[in-house]
Design an enzyme around this catalytic site. Sequence first.
Site, PDB file in Angstrom:
ATOM      1  N   HIS A 121       0.845  -1.202   0.000  1.00 30.66           N
ATOM      2  CA  HIS A 121       0.000   0.000   0.000  1.00 30.66           C
ATOM      3  C   HIS A 121       0.877   1.247   0.000  1.00 30.66           C
ATOM      4  CE1 HIS A 121      -3.296  -2.670   1.325  1.00 30.66           C
ATOM      5  NE2 HIS A 121      -4.079  -1.745   0.808  1.00 30.66           N
ATOM      6  N   LYS A 123      -0.592   4.947   4.544  1.00 32.62           N
ATOM      7  CA  LYS A 123      -1.560   4.066   5.213  1.00 32.62           C
ATOM      8  C   LYS A 123      -1.212   3.940   6.696  1.00 32.62           C
ATOM      9  CE  LYS A 123      -3.846  -0.417   4.852  1.00 32.62           C
ATOM     10  NZ  LYS A 123      -5.168   0.149   5.151  1.00 32.62           N
TER      11      LYS A 123
HETATM   12  N1  LIG Z   1     -12.687  -0.854   2.892  1.00 33.49           N
HETATM   13  C1  LIG Z   1     -12.007  -0.418   1.832  1.00 33.49           C
HETATM   14  O1  LIG Z   1     -12.259  -0.839   0.673  1.00 33.49           O
HETATM   15  C2  LIG Z   1     -10.936   0.627   2.051  1.00 33.49           C
HETATM   16  C3  LIG Z   1     -10.239   1.172   0.972  1.00 33.49           C
HETATM   17  C4  LIG Z   1      -9.312   2.194   1.231  1.00 33.49           C
HETATM   18  C5  LIG Z   1      -9.101   2.632   2.537  1.00 33.49           C
HETATM   19  N2  LIG Z   1      -9.785   2.063   3.562  1.00 33.49           N
HETATM   20  C6  LIG Z   1      -9.647   2.529   4.953  1.00 33.49           C
HETATM   21  O2  LIG Z   1     -10.408   3.724   5.098  1.00 33.49           O
HETATM   22  C7  LIG Z   1      -9.818   4.549   6.114  1.00 33.49           C
HETATM   23  C8  LIG Z   1      -9.543   5.950   5.546  1.00 33.49           C
HETATM   24  O3  LIG Z   1      -8.552   5.846   4.514  1.00 33.49           O
HETATM   25  P1  LIG Z   1      -8.026   7.134   3.733  1.00 33.49           P
HETATM   26  O4  LIG Z   1      -6.945   6.669   2.820  1.00 33.49           O
HETATM   27  O5  LIG Z   1      -9.190   7.901   3.172  1.00 33.49           O
HETATM   28  O6  LIG Z   1      -7.387   7.954   4.967  1.00 33.49           O
HETATM   29  P2  LIG Z   1      -7.142   9.525   5.115  1.00 33.49           P
HETATM   30  O7  LIG Z   1      -6.906  10.150   3.790  1.00 33.49           O
HETATM   31  O8  LIG Z   1      -6.129   9.664   6.189  1.00 33.49           O
HETATM   32  O9  LIG Z   1      -8.576  10.083   5.641  1.00 33.49           O
HETATM   33  C9  LIG Z   1      -9.042   9.847   6.941  1.00 33.49           C
HETATM   34  C10 LIG Z   1     -10.195  10.796   7.283  1.00 33.49           C
HETATM   35  O10 LIG Z   1     -10.541  10.614   8.664  1.00 33.49           O
HETATM   36  C11 LIG Z   1     -10.233  11.783   9.404  1.00 33.49           C
HETATM   37  N3  LIG Z   1      -9.609  11.434  10.708  1.00 33.49           N
HETATM   38  C12 LIG Z   1     -10.115  11.700  11.904  1.00 33.49           C
HETATM   39  N4  LIG Z   1      -9.372  11.263  12.896  1.00 33.49           N
HETATM   40  C13 LIG Z   1      -8.307  10.695  12.329  1.00 33.49           C
HETATM   41  C14 LIG Z   1      -7.154  10.035  12.840  1.00 33.49           C
HETATM   42  N5  LIG Z   1      -6.974   9.884  14.155  1.00 33.49           N
HETATM   43  N6  LIG Z   1      -6.250   9.522  11.960  1.00 33.49           N
HETATM   44  C15 LIG Z   1      -6.440   9.658  10.617  1.00 33.49           C
HETATM   45  N7  LIG Z   1      -7.533  10.281  10.078  1.00 33.49           N
HETATM   46  C16 LIG Z   1      -8.447  10.791  10.918  1.00 33.49           C
HETATM   47  C17 LIG Z   1      -9.299  12.581   8.515  1.00 33.49           C
HETATM   48  O11 LIG Z   1      -9.396  13.948   8.846  1.00 33.49           O
HETATM   49  P3  LIG Z   1      -8.205  14.957   8.440  1.00 33.49           P
HETATM   50  O12 LIG Z   1      -8.299  15.091   6.946  1.00 33.49           O
HETATM   51  O13 LIG Z   1      -8.532  16.210   9.167  1.00 33.49           O
HETATM   52  O14 LIG Z   1      -6.927  14.300   8.894  1.00 33.49           O
HETATM   53  C18 LIG Z   1      -9.874  12.272   7.139  1.00 33.49           C
HETATM   54  O15 LIG Z   1     -11.077  12.997   6.919  1.00 33.49           O
HETATM   55  C19 LIG Z   1      -8.542   3.804   6.576  1.00 33.49           C
HETATM   56  O16 LIG Z   1      -8.875   3.043   7.729  1.00 33.49           O
HETATM   57  C20 LIG Z   1      -8.242   2.878   5.394  1.00 33.49           C
HETATM   58  O17 LIG Z   1      -7.510   1.725   5.765  1.00 33.49           O
HETATM   59  C21 LIG Z   1     -10.699   1.080   3.331  1.00 33.49           C
END
Ligand SMILES: NC(=O)c1ccc[n+]([C@@H]2O[C@H](COP(=O)([O-])OP(=O)(O)OC[C@H]3O[C@@H](n4cnc5c(N)ncnc54)[C@H](OP(=O)(O)O)[C@@H]3O)[C@@H](O)[C@H]2O)c1
Length: 266
Positions: free
Chosen positions: A153, A157
């Site tokens: 990844h 991540k």
């Molecule tokens: N199920 C699936 O198919 C799939 C696919 C991809 C990802 N995921 C999962 O989905 C989740 C989000 O992924 P992403 O790539 O979108 O992540 P990301 O870009 O870091 O976005 C996370 C979001 O949550 C918020 N947030 C609040 N508290 C947080 C904390 N303690 N740490 C990090 N973020 C926090 C962030 O706010 P801010 O912007 O203010 O930081 C942002 O809006 C992860 O758990 C990832 O493993 C799942």
Amino acid sequence: VTVKLVVSGATGRMGRAVAALAGAEEHVTLLGGIAPREPGVDPGSGGYPTLVDLEDAGALIDASQVLIDFSAPDYLARLLGLHGDRLGGRALVVGTTGLDSECRRLLEEAQTRTAVLTAANFSVGVNLLVRLARIAARVLDAQDFDVEIVEAHHGRKEDAPSGTALALGEAVAEGRGAALAALRRDGRSGRSGPRPSGEIGMHALRGGGVAGEHIVHFLGEREQIRLGHTAAGRDLFAEGALRAARWLAGREPGGYTMAQVLDLED
Ligand SMILES: NC(=O)c1ccc[n+]([C@@H]2O[C@H](COP(=O)([O-])OP(=O)(O)OC[C@H]3O[C@@H](n4cnc5c(N)ncnc54)[C@H](OP(=O)(O)O)[C@@H]3O)[C@@H](O)[C@H]2O)c1
């Protein structure tokens, strides 16, 4: 029928991908997003009609039918703690991975009043891969075939191994009538010694812009089988999450899986 949708983790990579697709989907109306408020960020940014803090999300959730969460375990736990009652009678699609036991407990509690679908991966291909891994593990005996799961990844991540790698590990363990916790081995280094048969190895690569790659190796003395999947981008997951949201809207409270949405059950 149009589904009224709210996205939590709205400003993240996945949240933005969901918002972009939802805007172009005739069966979905995007009501707004929930995300930590950052000073100077336009509340209307990222394709959301409105963007609110978790503490102020009550009215938005009340107006919604489905909430999709792609945030972080602690954020999801706070969402459930603050708005668990409000989610009653609605549907919740959880894509966040790396959930701890407290978060899982809160989700189980939520299932008594809300339709909840938790998926480590929303792609058709990965969900098929999970099923294939279970079948392969059933056929390829643990004495003869060692299983190693390798995932890659992007470097931003938060959790390792990925939720998908864990789901694949669970499928392999299940296929062999065992529990993953008893067989899992994350990485090896130093004098790691002979490999116990039955062990399920997990290895996480991190770097670049990789959206997600998973390979399940079945390593035998005379032959090796590899089952793998590569995601070309995040839209794949966003599209699957929206499909899950449409499927889940209006269902009875309880726990649901992506295999049910995709009609992939054994
Ligand atoms: N199920 C699936 O198919 C799939 C696919 C991809 C990802 N995921 C999962 O989905 C989740 C989000 O992924 P992403 O790539 O979108 O992540 P990301 O870009 O870091 O976005 C996370 C979001 O949550 C918020 N947030 C609040 N508290 C947080 C904390 N303690 N740490 C990090 N973020 C926090 C962030 O706010 P801010 O912007 O203010 O930081 C942002 O809006 C992860 O758990 C990832 O493993 C799942």
